[in-house]
Structure formats: structure tokens, C-alpha cells
Design a protein around this motif. Sequence first.
Motif, PDB file in Angstrom:
ATOM      1  N   GLY A 159      19.874  34.752  58.656  1.00  0.00           N
ATOM      2  CA  GLY A 159      20.582  34.276  59.839  1.00  0.00           C
ATOM      3  C   GLY A 159      22.033  33.998  59.496  1.00  0.00           C
ATOM      4  O   GLY A 159      22.357  33.576  58.382  1.00  0.00           O
ATOM      5  N   ILE A 160      22.912  34.249  60.453  1.00  0.00           N
ATOM      6  CA  ILE A 160      24.336  33.931  60.288  1.00  0.00           C
ATOM      7  C   ILE A 160      24.821  33.370  61.626  1.00  0.00           C
ATOM      8  O   ILE A 160      25.004  34.104  62.594  1.00  0.00           O
ATOM      9  CB  ILE A 160      25.158  35.162  59.839  1.00  0.00           C
ATOM     10  N   VAL A 206      30.139  28.344  59.678  1.00  0.00           N
ATOM     11  CA  VAL A 206      29.133  29.404  59.745  1.00  0.00           C
ATOM     12  C   VAL A 206      27.917  28.906  58.969  1.00  0.00           C
ATOM     13  O   VAL A 206      28.024  28.516  57.812  1.00  0.00           O
ATOM     14  CB  VAL A 206      29.639  30.723  59.141  1.00  0.00           C
ATOM     15  N   GLU A 207      26.762  28.910  59.636  1.00  0.00           N
ATOM     16  CA  GLU A 207      25.511  28.530  58.980  1.00  0.00           C
ATOM     17  C   GLU A 207      24.794  29.797  58.507  1.00  0.00           C
ATOM     18  O   GLU A 207      24.658  30.752  59.279  1.00  0.00           O
ATOM     19  CB  GLU A 207      24.610  27.755  59.939  1.00  0.00           C
ATOM     20  N   LEU A 208      24.342  29.804  57.267  1.00  0.00           N
ATOM     21  CA  LEU A 208      23.537  30.891  56.735  1.00  0.00           C
ATOM     22  C   LEU A 208      22.109  30.382  56.566  1.00  0.00           C
ATOM     23  O   LEU A 208      21.897  29.286  56.029  1.00  0.00           O
ATOM     24  CB  LEU A 208      24.075  31.375  55.388  1.00  0.00           C
ATOM     25  N   ILE A 209      21.133  31.194  57.018  1.00  0.00           N
ATOM     26  CA  ILE A 209      19.740  30.756  57.005  1.00  0.00           C
ATOM     27  C   ILE A 209      18.884  31.851  56.376  1.00  0.00           C
ATOM     28  O   ILE A 209      18.858  32.989  56.854  1.00  0.00           O
ATOM     29  CB  ILE A 209      19.230  30.458  58.437  1.00  0.00           C
ATOM     30  N   ALA A 210      18.185  31.501  55.308  1.00  0.00           N
ATOM     31  CA  ALA A 210      17.317  32.457  54.630  1.00  0.00           C
ATOM     32  C   ALA A 210      15.909  32.408  55.209  1.00  0.00           C
ATOM     33  O   ALA A 210      15.488  31.406  55.799  1.00  0.00           O
ATOM     34  CB  ALA A 210      17.277  32.143  53.136  1.00  0.00           C
ATOM     35  N   THR A 211      15.170  33.495  55.021  1.00  0.00           N
ATOM     36  CA  THR A 211      13.733  33.514  55.270  1.00  0.00           C
ATOM     37  C   THR A 211      13.049  33.418  53.905  1.00  0.00           C
ATOM     38  O   THR A 211      13.714  33.536  52.860  1.00  0.00           O
ATOM     39  CB  THR A 211      13.305  34.816  55.966  1.00  0.00           C
ATOM     40  N   PRO A 212      11.734  33.244  53.865  1.00  0.00           N
ATOM     41  CA  PRO A 212      11.045  33.219  52.565  1.00  0.00           C
ATOM     42  C   PRO A 212      11.209  34.498  51.765  1.00  0.00           C
ATOM     43  O   PRO A 212      11.044  34.495  50.543  1.00  0.00           O
ATOM     44  CB  PRO A 212       9.575  32.994  52.960  1.00  0.00           C
ATOM     45  N   LYS A 262      18.229  25.148  56.636  1.00  0.00           N
ATOM     46  CA  LYS A 262      16.821  25.521  56.618  1.00  0.00           C
ATOM     47  C   LYS A 262      16.463  26.167  57.951  1.00  0.00           C
ATOM     48  O   LYS A 262      17.131  25.952  58.967  1.00  0.00           O
ATOM     49  CB  LYS A 262      15.956  24.290  56.362  1.00  0.00           C
ATOM     50  N   ASP A 263      15.394  26.947  57.938  1.00  0.00           N
ATOM     51  CA  ASP A 263      14.988  27.688  59.132  1.00  0.00           C
ATOM     52  C   ASP A 263      14.170  26.787  60.054  1.00  0.00           C
ATOM     53  O   ASP A 263      12.955  26.917  60.185  1.00  0.00           O
ATOM     54  CB  ASP A 263      14.183  28.921  58.730  1.00  0.00           C
TER      55      ASP A 263
END
Length: 807
Positions: A144-145, A157-163, A189-190
Motif C-alpha cells: 500500500g502507498i 505518505v504511508e507505506l503498508i506491507a502485506t505478509p 500496519k495493515d
Amino acid sequence: MSRFNVKKVAVLGAGVMGAQIAAHLVNVKVPVVLFDLPAKDEPKSAIALKAIANLKKLKPSPIGVAADADLIQPANYEEHMGLLADCDLVIEAIAERMDWKQDLYHKIAPHVPAHALLASNTSGLSITRLSEALPEQLRHRFCGIHFFNPPRYMPLVELIATPTTEPQVLDHLEAFVTSGLGKGVVRAKDTPNFIANRIGIAGMLSTMQEADKYGLSFDVVDDLTGKKLGRASSGTFRTADVVGLDTMAHVIKTLQDNLSLDAAKGAAQFDPFYGSFGTPAVLAKLIALGNLGQKTKAGFYKKAGRDILRFELDSEDYVPAGAKADEVYARMLKKPAAERLRLLRDAKGAEGQFLWAILRNGFHYAAVHLATIAETARDVDQAMRWGFGMKQGPFELWQEAGWLEVAKMVQEDIDAGRALCRAPLPDWVFNGPVAEAGGVHTAQGSWSPAQGRFVARRELPVYARQHFPEKLLGEDNLPDWRTAGTTLAETDALRAWTLDGKVLIASIKNKMHAISPDVMEGLVEALELAEREYEGMVIWSGDAPFSVGADLQATMPAFVVAGIDAIDGIEHELQQLMLRIRYAQVPVISAIHGMALGGGCELAVYSARRVAHMESYLGLVEVGVGLVPGAGGLTYVARRAAEAAEKSTGKDLLPFLTEGFTAAAMAKVGMSAIESRQLGYLLESDIIVPHKDELLFVAINEVRAMFAGGWRAPLKRLFPVAGRSGIATIRGQLVNMRGGGFISDHDQHIATQIAEIVCGGDVDAGTLVSEDYLMGLERKAFCALIQHPKTQERILGMLNTGKPVRN
């Protein structure tokens, strides 16, 4: 590790956010393709084309100069999927619908090249759920961005990872977004709405509820929750209008749909504040009326002529706005943090009780949810600074006011049923390392409930470019530019210092970095030292603005006491400083952030080179106080016109003077570094830096490169001027402008003085003159104008109100 080089970007979705993300990519010279659905009528890329055209009309402008919107390549999903093959980054930015986004991923997946990253710009949808629509070979390159609106101006800008997101993907993207786009990155966090919107929208809902409880109108609330509270000047309800009430309602619905009071659903979904997430009645009514805020020209507020009106729910109509808060609370909010919060908690009036309630609710919500939404408290505070314009994040204010004391006050309100819910503050608030340290931010790092320790900042290579990153309260390990490095000389006006022993840095210390006689003296001494012992000098004063120009408050007393001769002397010294910088024996670079106006602009243009942040606003604005630029600005305009004409086949100087004369006569300011370059205040050889905290790094390296390359100062030479015939032409145009009512008599008088200077006075066209000669004309006009009653009215008006007087 190989460098992730973003040569081209695709943005999917030409709506408000997608188009503006594309615009900002063009601002930083990244080629971009903007996709949308194929139109039913030809051309099939009409939706993208319309969005690109609309960028030129928006205010504030999402693009540095309007014409650059045409650099965005329009595309559609039917004809142009092949263009994705050349893209290194694909940003999906379509409407906030999970099914629509996933359907698009199915369509684009076969066309995304094997090396490219794919990111979704969503304000709160689950990134993990979105990734489920992607083939296995793409999932590790997906994240995610979340850009904040408007993307050009909002730092976050928020960066969001997945597993399944590879860690290197986020590292690559963080480096590009930070240095390439100039943003502040927070890894979230997601969880629903991530960090900034989760905290911020909960805070706005709390504010609306408390305002209703205490019977406060929108305008009073905005007066209380704007700059007085250390937040964005738009306050609460005006901010909602800017964001868009439909957008706000969507973010609220995301909270409503994805959170629950049912703890069995897991920590990420459980929210004990869920009962506070109802859509406010006034918001629902405005949406039903189609009044969605700024984009529909009506929301909580609307403009009627010159009047601002506010919506009233009872009557469902607009009534006059403009009410202000009781001044007693403005005074309270200026007190030190501990005293301020205690006074508000003990206040008897509705406005004081309201302020304590929203601050308490903010502390409560942030503490309860820190463990589930963010890795550290730093992420929350940076997100609220960069995404919601807060001077301090909630944890910073809490810590400054006294950690345990505030915690006890909040918990007492929770126990007494005065808070939004009964959830107690987490145990880590009262016991263990945080309580012992007196807060969540320390020299060791910021508190991570998940890890049970203070966690240091990420040490990615990109952050080595930030000598002085924006720091939070308590981060005492981070250097302060006011005391860092080695001080070489320091007065109340200026500090001369060095970080590397090779480049001298000159930092102006006074308010707004105005150029006073003491600053002039300090700059000359610093330059002499640089010429003796260093490779060059950077003029950089840390915080914006670069400089608002000459210090009128320091100059006027000299005029009153010693008369016009004192002013002539000060102006002569200022002009000699500019020439001293231009002809220095080492390169001098101005590192510009924010405003460089009047004398600040002149200081910049007389430097050997300029390194400017994207949001730099340069201009010769002396007309606003009834004066002409008097420190060499008009001399610079005339010289640059002559240099441009020399490269042309034409002999007439006047066409090359037009832009510079008009900019000075109209006090025109470049509203970006790119526009400032168009006005001639920045040159093509100058460097525009996306991230403000990289300015000093780039400027120092530029000085060293110039020195290593054998840089030499330009030789003094004569140059031709347009002469009396040029003056006559400009005068004729000014007469027409005055006759049409576009300028006043005094404006015409000042503009005529500017014309006479840039054209070289009463001489033949083509006459060769020196910089000293033109500067003499500048001083003569400046000294004559400062004695003019109408100019004195303008100066006093500016000093008293900060606003220009038109007379």
C-alpha cells in the motif's frame, strides 16, 4: 544491493488523487502515464485527457507550472496496456472499492513487468485482502502507498506491507518516495485507515461530538482547533470541507465496516471507541444536500460574495460566520504544556472544557491503539504532523506536559465516565520503561508496545542525505543545526559553522531571517573566512523561510534619526554585499526553502548557484511597500536580459526585459521553484530538491564539486541597456494600465522608476553600463521613494498588519 531506479511510473485512475499524484511526479521530473477507462466516444483516452486539462485549473495548483500538465501521457486500459512494460512503478489510485480494485488487478497483472513494483493508493482498505487478487509472482512486489491530499503539498505518505511483501520492496519504495518525491514516510500496519486517518478521523469525530455537547458553533471550534492549538490553520470543519465531506464519510464508513466492539474478532478489529464512530447528523445532512465541501463550493461553510457563511443544522440553511473564541482560552493555549493542560482541565467555561475533552480523547485513543496500528509512537506523531498539519503529535504533547501527570488526569476522567469509553490506558503507560523515561520518545528510540522497547529510526541509505531530519520531542540523540558541527564565528545575527571542515555554512538567526545591518556584516566576515580557509560557502538557515528580505524594522529608525543619508548608506552596503557574493573567490550557494523575497531573492540571485526546495517562493516584492528593489535586483534583471539577448540573433533588448520588468513591477512571486525558474530567479543550472531536509546535503556537495572542478568567479564586464527608447515604450504601456484602472497613480510612479532602472536611465539604446552604475540608479529611486508619503503609508501598514496597502 542494486539501486531501484524509477525511470517511469504508471498511475491507474485519473480521479482527483490519481491525477494529482501524476502531477507531482511531473513536478519532480519523473515521466508518468495516466490511465483510466476507455471513453465511449473518441478519443478513448478522453477521461485521462480531461483530468490532465483540469489540473491546470485547480487551486492550489498541484503542478509547478500549468503547462507541465501536458507532460503527463494519457492512456486507457483498452489500447495502452503495453505501456506498462516500460514502467518501474505502478500506482493504482481508482475509487475506494475493494471489488473494483481487485478486478483491475486481474486485468493489469499480465502486463506488469517482472522488475516493477505495484502499489495501491488507498486511504484505508486492507492491503492484504487487495493482494489476494494478484498472482503469486506479483504479491511479493505489492504494498500500500497512501498519499495525502493534495499530494504536492502534504508531506505524508504511508507505506503498508502485506505478509508476503518482501522487505526490500518497502526499502526501495521508501527511498524513492523520500528523496525522489520529497515526502515523509511512515510505515503503517495493515489495519483500517492505517495510522493518520485512524487517529485523525477519530479525532475529528470526537471534536464534532464534543462541539455539539458544549454547544459551540463551527467557526468558534475552528478558531480553537487551528493555529491556537498548534494544528492546521483550517481547524476542524474547514479541513473537512477541503478534504471533501463525501471522502470523510467514506473514511468513517471504513471504520464502521471494519471495526467492532466484539473483542473476539481480534485486536486489529476490536475498538472500544466504536460507539463514537457514528456519522454526525450534520455531516449526513450536508451530504444529502449535495454540499460536499470546497469542491461543491458549499459544505460546513460557503462563500456568498465576500462573506463567509456557516451551515446551521436546525434551519438547514447558512448563517453569517466569523465568530471567535474567548480570548482567555487563546492566552491559556500559549502557556507551557503542563500549565496549559491543567488550566483547561479545570476550566469552567464551555470552550475550555471542550479543549480539554478533545485533547484527553486524543491521548486516550492514541495510547489504546498504538500497539495495533503502528510499530512505534514515532510513527503516530510523525503521521499526525505530516498528514494533519499538527505542530506536535499527541504523544509529544503528552510527554511535554508531564507523562505520568497527564496519564493520571486522563485515567481519572475514564474512571469517572467522562471519556468516550471505559477502556483503561494500557499498562505500559504507567509501568516500566515509558514511565521511567517520562515518555515514549527518548534518545534510544520511540516506544514499541509490540517489542516492549524503545526502537531507533530506520537507517536506510537515503537518510544519510538528511543532516538534520525533522525530530520529535525527546529525540535528543538527533543533532540540532543550531549547535551542530564546529562553530567558526557567531553573533546574535548569524552563525558561521562547518560540518565537514571544507565548506562554510552561514546561518541567519533572526526572525524570518531578515537581512539587517548585523546580518550583512556577518555575511561579509563569513565570506572572507571562506575565501581564506574553505572550499566555498552555503547560505542556509535551517528553518523556512530562506529570507523575507531587508529588515524594515531595523532600517526605519535609522531613517528617522539620521535621515536619507543613512538609508543611502545601508542600501550601498547591501548592494556591495551582493557584488561581494557574486565575485567571491569561492563558490557561494544559496540553499532555499520557503520564501526568498525582496532582499532574500537578491541574495539568492547573486549567489554562484542556487539549490532550492520544490516549495520555494522567490520574488522581488518591494512594490508592496512602495519601494523598488534596491539591493541589485533590478540590476540583475537588466544584466540577465543583456546576456539572453547576446545569445539571440535579435538586437532589441526590450523583449528580453519584459518578463523581469513585469515580475518586479507587479511584485510577482514564483509559486514553486519551477515557476521561480520561469521568472528568471532560478536558472536551468540550479538544482531543485524535492525533500527540504536534503537541501544542505545537496548544497554542500555542489560547493565541493564546483571547487573540485576549478570554479572561478565571473569577470566583471559592461553590458548593453535598452535606454530611453525602452523607457518610453514601457511608459506608454503603464499609461494604458492606469487609464484602465489596473494600477494606482503610485503603482504607476513606482513602475516608471523600475523601467528607468532596468533600461539604464537617460542613455541611448545599446549603451554599455556597469552593475555599479545601475545600482546607483536603484539607490537614487529607493531613497526618493522612501520619503514619499504614500510609500510610508505602505511601509507602516505592512509593519502593523503584515498585509500590503494599496494606495
